[in-house]
Design an enzyme around this catalytic site. Structure first.
Site, PDB file in Angstrom:
ATOM      1  CD  GLU A  17      -3.557   1.296  -1.760  1.00  0.00           C
ATOM      2  OE1 GLU A  17      -4.007   0.215  -1.363  1.00  0.00           O
ATOM      3  OE2 GLU A  17      -4.131   2.385  -1.529  1.00  0.00           O
ATOM      4  CG  HIS A  28      -1.952   0.924   1.434  1.00  0.00           C
ATOM      5  ND1 HIS A  28      -1.770   2.275   1.300  1.00  0.00           N
ATOM      6  CD2 HIS A  28      -3.252   0.754   1.754  1.00  0.00           C
ATOM      7  CE1 HIS A  28      -2.916   2.894   1.547  1.00  0.00           C
ATOM      8  NE2 HIS A  28      -3.827   1.991   1.820  1.00  0.00           N
TER       9      HIS A  28
HETATM   10  C1  BG6 Z   1      -7.058   2.052   0.573  1.00  0.00           C
HETATM   11  C2  BG6 Z   1      -8.515   1.687   0.451  1.00  0.00           C
HETATM   12  O1  BG6 Z   1      -6.287   0.996   0.085  1.00  0.00           O
HETATM   13  O2  BG6 Z   1      -6.719   2.243   1.940  1.00  0.00           O
HETATM   14  C3  BG6 Z   1      -9.360   2.780   1.088  1.00  0.00           C
HETATM   15  O3  BG6 Z   1      -8.850   1.500  -0.914  1.00  0.00           O
HETATM   16  C4  BG6 Z   1      -8.918   3.021   2.534  1.00  0.00           C
HETATM   17  O4  BG6 Z   1     -10.738   2.408   1.040  1.00  0.00           O
HETATM   18  C5  BG6 Z   1      -7.418   3.314   2.543  1.00  0.00           C
HETATM   19  O5  BG6 Z   1      -9.635   4.131   3.067  1.00  0.00           O
HETATM   20  C6  BG6 Z   1      -6.840   3.542   3.938  1.00  0.00           C
HETATM   21  O6  BG6 Z   1      -7.152   2.509   4.794  1.00  0.00           O
HETATM   22  P1  BG6 Z   1      -6.742   2.553   6.310  1.00  0.00           P
HETATM   23  O7  BG6 Z   1      -7.374   1.329   6.935  1.00  0.00           O
HETATM   24  O8  BG6 Z   1      -5.236   2.490   6.353  1.00  0.00           O
HETATM   25  O9  BG6 Z   1      -7.256   3.844   6.859  1.00  0.00           O
END
Ligand code: BG6
Length: 298
Positions: A270, A166
């Site tokens: 990502e 990510h």
């Molecule tokens: C992204 C998702 O990968 O991560 C989003 O597609 C999400 O929907 C974002 O809001 C952040 O996620 P988190 O759990 O780290 O706040």
């Protein structure tokens, strides 16, 4: 734990440290770049090639807490991406990003430094995840940055995994960013009830965006005219790419994004196996998800 880790230190190049908020880190510095990685989640927090600005975005409001992923860098989403497919009470993006990983190797290469960490998921509470797997992340820090995430199925039934590296990328101004490589690709718009749409032309961001692009994309390019930089992203083992920017309102709700305008300095691209692209690994089999970044002047 720190003592056990010391065997993997490399004098003048790889050190184990603790940051002011108490997070245990691996800090790497070699002739090509500098990097930092948190042992919780095996989460890369920094990669800065010599003479350049940081390539990864780390929130100025980042919180370092046990059991919470740090906002920025490259969290490892595993063994599910997004909400759990059946149980919304389970943690979003799986449990790997909030567990403590173990260092199992380090290596000084010609122009780069490599470190390998693993998480033994055979020991996870079966109520949360009733499978047996070992997941290994290898990070190679040089003029290029490479991450290899390998999942070995150690159980005796097939294992389905969705996952993502990510990556939060640092940009000069989100309005001056273009992403190339996804033209003509179908995507799931997570902000429009998972509607399926097709990308026309390069991706530009002028509002909240949360999309899963489907189909292999071996190379993406992020062109950033504000910083005068091009980031190349080579992906393999992946047939889905997530593009995410929370924009102002969601950034404020998240609570760890830093000052109100911080969302303008980041874009998540990502490298994933998400939605239709979840992978099935047979017993005894393995799957490898990889990404490699390089950054050059425009
Ligand atoms: C992204 C998702 O990968 O991560 C989003 O597609 C999400 O929907 C974002 O809001 C952040 O996620 P988190 O759990 O780290 O706040």
């Amino acid at each position: 734990m720190i003592d056990r880790d010391q065997q993997f230190a490399i004098s003048g190049e790889l050190a184990f440290t603790t940051n002011p908020q108490g997070a245990r880190l691996i800090e790497i510095e070699n002739a090509s770049a500098r990097a930092a990685l948190a042992l919780q989640g095996a989460q890369l927090l920094d990669w800065t090639p010599v003479g350049q600005a940081p390539v990864l975005w780390l929130s100025p409001g980042a919180l370092y807490r046990e059991g919470k992923a740090v906002r920025g860098g490259i969290p490892v989403c595993w063994p599910w991406f997004g909400p759990h497919p059946e149980n919304p009470a389970f943690p979003a993006h799986g449990f790997a990003r909030t567990r403590s990983w173990q260092v199992i190797g380090s290596e000084k290469l010609l122009d780069s430094t490599r470190v390998t960490l693993c998480l033994d998921a055979t020991e996870v509470d079966p109520k949360l995840w009733p499978h047996q797997a070992l997941v290994t992340l290898t990070v190679t820090v040089g003029t290029e940055l490479r991450l290899d995430l390998a999942t070995e199925n150690r159980g005796d039934t097939a294992l389905e995994v969705s996952q993502a590296l990510h990556s939060y990328l640092a940009v000069g101004d989100i309005a001056a960013v273009t992403v190339e490589g996804l033209e003509g690709t179908d995507y799931i718009d997570q902000l429009q009830d998972a509607r399926r749409l097709r990308q026309k032309g390069p991706v530009v961001i002028g509002e909240e965006v949360d999309r899963i692009y489907l189909g292999g994309c071996p190379e993406l390019q992020l062109l950033d005219t504000a910083l005068g930089r091009r980031i190349r992203i080579a992906q393999s083992g992946s047939a889905s790419t997530v593009v995410w920017n929370p924009w102002a309102d969601k950034a404020a709700r998240l609570g760890d994004m830093g000052p109100a305008e911080s969302y303008r300095q980041m874009l998540c691209l990502e490298t994933a196996n998400a939605a239709d692209d979840a992978v099935t690994i047979p017993p005894g089999g393995a799957h490898r998800l990889s990404v490699e970044f390089s950054a050059t002047a425009l």
